[in-house]
Scaffold this active site. Structure first.
Site, PDB file in Angstrom:
ATOM      1  N   HIS A 203       0.798  -1.237   0.000  1.00 26.77           N
ATOM      2  CA  HIS A 203       0.000   0.000   0.000  1.00 26.77           C
ATOM      3  C   HIS A 203       0.825   1.278   0.000  1.00 26.77           C
ATOM      4  O   HIS A 203       0.264   2.363   0.025  1.00 26.77           O
ATOM      5  CB  HIS A 203      -0.984   0.016   1.177  1.00 26.77           C
TER       6      HIS A 203
HETATM    7  C1  UD1 Z   1      -2.508   5.619   5.558  1.00 26.83           C
HETATM    8  C2  UD1 Z   1      -1.237   6.227   6.110  1.00 26.83           C
HETATM    9  C3  UD1 Z   1      -0.084   5.237   5.970  1.00 26.83           C
HETATM   10  C4  UD1 Z   1      -0.440   3.903   6.601  1.00 26.83           C
HETATM   11  C5  UD1 Z   1      -1.747   3.398   6.040  1.00 26.83           C
HETATM   12  C6  UD1 Z   1      -2.143   2.170   6.809  1.00 26.83           C
HETATM   13  C7  UD1 Z   1      -1.033   8.669   5.848  1.00 26.83           C
HETATM   14  C8  UD1 Z   1      -0.409   9.746   5.073  1.00 26.83           C
HETATM   15  N1  UD1 Z   1      -0.866   7.432   5.367  1.00 26.83           N
HETATM   16  O1  UD1 Z   1      -2.311   5.400   4.158  1.00 26.83           O
HETATM   17  O2  UD1 Z   1       1.055   5.752   6.631  1.00 26.83           O
HETATM   18  O3  UD1 Z   1       0.590   2.999   6.345  1.00 26.83           O
HETATM   19  O4  UD1 Z   1      -2.774   4.385   6.217  1.00 26.83           O
HETATM   20  O5  UD1 Z   1      -3.114   1.418   6.179  1.00 26.83           O
HETATM   21  O6  UD1 Z   1      -1.642   8.921   6.861  1.00 26.83           O
HETATM   22  N2  UD1 Z   1      -9.711   4.214   1.539  1.00 26.83           N
HETATM   23  C9  UD1 Z   1     -10.845   3.444   1.516  1.00 26.83           C
HETATM   24  N3  UD1 Z   1     -11.399   3.076   2.704  1.00 26.83           N
HETATM   25  C10 UD1 Z   1     -10.896   3.430   3.906  1.00 26.83           C
HETATM   26  C11 UD1 Z   1      -9.743   4.237   3.908  1.00 26.83           C
HETATM   27  C12 UD1 Z   1      -9.155   4.599   2.728  1.00 26.83           C
HETATM   28  O7  UD1 Z   1     -11.349   3.087   0.457  1.00 26.83           O
HETATM   29  O8  UD1 Z   1     -11.466   3.054   4.951  1.00 26.83           O
HETATM   30  C13 UD1 Z   1      -9.073   4.584   0.242  1.00 26.83           C
HETATM   31  C14 UD1 Z   1      -9.480   5.961  -0.264  1.00 26.83           C
HETATM   32  O9  UD1 Z   1      -9.566   5.900  -1.641  1.00 26.83           O
HETATM   33  C15 UD1 Z   1      -8.293   6.822   0.126  1.00 26.83           C
HETATM   34  C16 UD1 Z   1      -7.128   5.851   0.017  1.00 26.83           C
HETATM   35  O10 UD1 Z   1      -7.661   4.606   0.425  1.00 26.83           O
HETATM   36  O11 UD1 Z   1      -8.124   7.934  -0.693  1.00 26.83           O
HETATM   37  C17 UD1 Z   1      -5.962   6.230   0.895  1.00 26.83           C
HETATM   38  O12 UD1 Z   1      -6.349   6.402   2.259  1.00 26.83           O
HETATM   39  P1  UD1 Z   1      -5.471   7.349   3.235  1.00 26.83           P
HETATM   40  O13 UD1 Z   1      -5.939   7.196   4.636  1.00 26.83           O
HETATM   41  O14 UD1 Z   1      -5.383   8.712   2.694  1.00 26.83           O
HETATM   42  O15 UD1 Z   1      -4.029   6.770   3.105  1.00 26.83           O
HETATM   43  P2  UD1 Z   1      -3.521   5.270   3.153  1.00 26.83           P
HETATM   44  O16 UD1 Z   1      -2.908   4.948   1.847  1.00 26.83           O
HETATM   45  O17 UD1 Z   1      -4.585   4.405   3.707  1.00 26.83           O
HETATM   46  N1  UDP Z   2      -3.469  -5.782   9.022  1.00 21.19           N
HETATM   47  C1  UDP Z   2      -4.714  -6.396   9.138  1.00 21.19           C
HETATM   48  N2  UDP Z   2      -5.364  -6.816   8.007  1.00 21.19           N
HETATM   49  C2  UDP Z   2      -4.839  -6.677   6.772  1.00 21.19           C
HETATM   50  C3  UDP Z   2      -3.563  -6.058   6.655  1.00 21.19           C
HETATM   51  C4  UDP Z   2      -2.916  -5.611   7.793  1.00 21.19           C
HETATM   52  O1  UDP Z   2      -5.218  -6.570  10.241  1.00 21.19           O
HETATM   53  O2  UDP Z   2      -5.476  -7.086   5.797  1.00 21.19           O
HETATM   54  C5  UDP Z   2      -2.802  -5.289  10.248  1.00 21.19           C
HETATM   55  C6  UDP Z   2      -1.359  -5.672  10.432  1.00 21.19           C
HETATM   56  O3  UDP Z   2      -1.232  -6.942  10.998  1.00 21.19           O
HETATM   57  C7  UDP Z   2      -0.882  -4.576  11.383  1.00 21.19           C
HETATM   58  C8  UDP Z   2      -1.609  -3.370  10.852  1.00 21.19           C
HETATM   59  O4  UDP Z   2      -2.752  -3.871  10.168  1.00 21.19           O
HETATM   60  O5  UDP Z   2      -1.302  -4.849  12.717  1.00 21.19           O
HETATM   61  C9  UDP Z   2      -0.666  -2.640   9.912  1.00 21.19           C
HETATM   62  O6  UDP Z   2      -1.327  -1.750   9.143  1.00 21.19           O
HETATM   63  P1  UDP Z   2      -0.834  -1.275   7.705  1.00 21.19           P
HETATM   64  O7  UDP Z   2       0.033  -2.276   7.054  1.00 21.19           O
HETATM   65  O8  UDP Z   2      -2.061  -0.841   7.019  1.00 21.19           O
HETATM   66  O9  UDP Z   2      -0.030   0.058   8.073  1.00 21.19           O
HETATM   67  P2  UDP Z   2       1.501   0.411   8.349  1.00 21.19           P
HETATM   68  O10 UDP Z   2       1.971  -0.393   9.497  1.00 21.19           O
HETATM   69  O11 UDP Z   2       2.246   0.180   7.084  1.00 21.19           O
HETATM   70  O12 UDP Z   2       1.452   1.868   8.654  1.00 21.19           O
END
Ligand code: UD1
Ligand code: UDP
Length: 359
Positions: A203
Site C-alpha cells: 500500500h
Molecule cells: C494511511 C497512512 C499510511 C499507513 C496506512 C495504513 C497517511 C499519510 N498514510 O495510508 O502511513 O501505512 O494508512 O493502512 O496517513 N480508503 C478506503 N477506505 C478506507 C480508507 C481509505 O477506500 O477506509 C481509500 C481511499 O480511496 C483513500 C485511500 O484509500 O483515498 C488512501 O487512504 P489514506 O488514509 O489517505 O491513506 P492510506 O494509503 O490508507
Molecule cells: N493488518 C490487518 N489486516 C490486513 C492487513 C494488515 O489486520 O489485511 C494489520 C497488520 O497486521 C498490522 C496493521 O494492520 O497490525 C498494519 O497496518 P498497515 O500495514 O495498514 O499500516 P503500516 O503499518 O504500514 O502503517
C-alpha cells in the site's frame, strides 16, 4: 488529569489498545478520538471489535482526501474537541496524517503531547510518513520509543534525554495478547490455500500509485507465485491499479478484501513467507518468526533486520531472496528486539502517570 488519545488509521488501533488498557488500570481519565481517516468496516471497526478498544468517544468522520484537505479537516475538528475537553495530555500514535494533525493542534493550544513510536526514521523524505514522524517528534513533550535506534535519532536531533523513554512496542503487546486467537489454518482453509503459501500486502504510495513503479513489482510477484501460492488482502489504496495490473489473473494468486486482525495475523502465522511494504507487518513477522521480504529501498524499523526476520528487497532480488529466506528460516526464529515483551503499554502508562504528576 485527562488523556485524549488520537487514532484514525488501521495501524493506530493495535498500538492504542494496550496503552488505553494500562492507563485504565491506573485509574486515568481518558477519551478516545477516531478521526475517521479509515472508515471501511474492515479497515477500522473490525479492530475495535477484536482488540477490546473502547468505542470512540468522538468520531470526526473526516474520510479521505488529499494530504492538505484531509489534514486540514482533521485539524479544524480536533481544535474544537481539544478546546471543549481541555485534556492535560494528547497521545498520538505512529506516523499517519491523524498523528500529525493532532500534534499541530495540541502544540498551538499549549497542550502536552506524547508520541508513541517516536524516533523512527527512514530518512526518505518522499514518504509522507517521514514528514509526519519528524514534525510530530519536534512538537511533542514525551517521546516513547520502541527501539534503541530511535533513541539515537532523537538524541542526534537535539531532543533532551529526559523527554525520551525506551518503552518497547505496544503493537507487539497486542500481538502477544491475540496469539491464542490466531488460528493458522482457519482463513487459509476458507480461501482454499495449500499448506505452503505466502502473504502479500502492498500500500505504499511509492509502490502502488504509479503503474510504472508497480509493473516490476507485479512481475516479481508473478515469478514467486510460480513457486508459492500467494494471498493478497488488498488495501483500498492499491486496489484499482493491482486489478488493472493482471496480477490476480495468475492461477496461484488469491486476492481478498482487507482482513480483520485475527484473520490476517492467523494467515501470517501459518505462512511460509510474507512479502510486504507495511511498517507494522515487518515488526509482527519478526516476533512470529516468519520470513519477511520488504519491497522498499529503506526501513524505519532496522531492528526487524538486525534482530528479526526482515530483509529489504527489490523487484529484481525478490525471487532469490524468497528462496534463501525460506531455506534459512530456522536460523532467525525466536530473536526479538529488547522490550518487545508484551509490557510496552504498562511502561507507557507508568511514564505517562509520572509525567502528569510532575506537571
Ligand atoms: C494511511 C497512512 C499510511 C499507513 C496506512 C495504513 C497517511 C499519510 N498514510 O495510508 O502511513 O501505512 O494508512 O493502512 O496517513 N480508503 C478506503 N477506505 C478506507 C480508507 C481509505 O477506500 O477506509 C481509500 C481511499 O480511496 C483513500 C485511500 O484509500 O483515498 C488512501 O487512504 P489514506 O488514509 O489517505 O491513506 P492510506 O494509503 O490508507
Ligand atoms: N493488518 C490487518 N489486516 C490486513 C492487513 C494488515 O489486520 O489485511 C494489520 C497488520 O497486521 C498490522 C496493521 O494492520 O497490525 C498494519 O497496518 P498497515 O500495514 O495498514 O499500516 P503500516 O503499518 O504500514 O502503517
Amino acid at each position: 488529569p485527562l488523556v485524549l488519545h488520537i487514532t484514525g488509521a488501521r495501524p493506530n488501533f493495535p498500538k492504542a489498545a494496550p496503552v488505553m488498557d494500562a492507563l485504565a488500570a491506573r485509574g486515568m481519565r481518558q477519551l478516545l478520538v477516531h478521526t475517521g481517516q479509515h472508515y471501511d468496516d474492515n479497515m477500522s471497526a473490525v479492530f475495535f471489535r477484536e482488540l477490546g478498544l473502547p468505542h470512540p468517544d468522538v468520531n470526526l468522520g473526516v474520510g479521505s482526501g488529499s494530504h492538505a484537505a484531509q489534514t486540514a479537516a482533521m485539524m479544524t475538528a480536533l481544535e474544537e474537541v481539544m478546546l471543549a475537553e481541555r485534556p492535560d495530555l494528547v497521545m498520538v500514535y505512529g506516523d499517519v496524517n491523524s498523528t500529525l494533525a493532532a500534534s499541530l493542534v495540541a502544540a498551538k493550544l499549549g497542550i502536552a503531547i506524547a508520541h508513541v513510536e517516536a524516533g523512527l526514521r527512514s530518512f526518505d523524505w518522499t514518504m509522507p510518513e517521514e514528514i509526519n514522524r519528524v514534525v510530530t517528534d519536534r512538537l511533542c513533550d514525551l517521546l516513547l520509543a520502541t527501539s534503541a535506534d530511535a533513541i539515537a535519532h532523537l538524541a542526534s536531533e537535539g531532543v533532551a534525554a529526559d523527554r525520551i523513554h525506551l518503552v518497547g512496542n505496544p503493537m507487539i503487546d497486542t500481538l502477544l495478547r491475540q496469539l491464542p486467537h490466531l488460528d493458522a489454518r482457519a482463513k487459509a482453509d476458507e480461501l482454499g490455500l495449500p499448506e505452503h503459501y505466502g502473504v502479500v500486502t502492498l500500500h505504499r504510495p511509492g509502490n502502488v500509485d504509479d503503474p510504472a513503479a508497480l509493473a516490476p513489482l507485479v512481475a516479481a510477484l508473478r515469478d514467486v507465485a510460480d513457486e508459492l501460492d500467494l494471498v493478497l488482502p488488498v488495501h483500498p489504496r492499491g486496489r484499482a491499479r493491482l486489478e488493472a495490473s493482471g496480477l490476480f489473473e495468475h492461477p496461484r494468486v488469491t486476492a481478498t478484501d482487507p482482513l480483520g486482525y485475527r484473520d490476517f495475523l492467523g494467515l501470517v502465522r501459518g505462512s511460509a513467507a510474507v512479502i510486504t511494504d507495511s511498517g507494522g507487518v515487518q515488526e509482527e513477522t519478526t516476533v512470529l518468526g516468519v520470513p519477511c521480504l520488504t519491497l522498499r529501498p529503506n526501513t524505519e524499523r532496522p531492528v526487524t533486520i538486525t534482530h528479526g526476520t526482515n530483509r529489504l528487497v527489490t523487484p529484481e532480488s525478490l525471487l532469490a531472496a524468497y528462496r534463501e529466506a525460506v531455506a534459512a528460516r530456522a536460523e532467525r526464529e525466536g530473536a526479538v528486539p529488547p522490550l518487545w515483551d508484551g509490557r510496552a503499554g504498562e511502561r507507557i502508562a507508568d511514564v505517562t502517570v509520572g509525567f502528569l504528576a510532575a506537571r
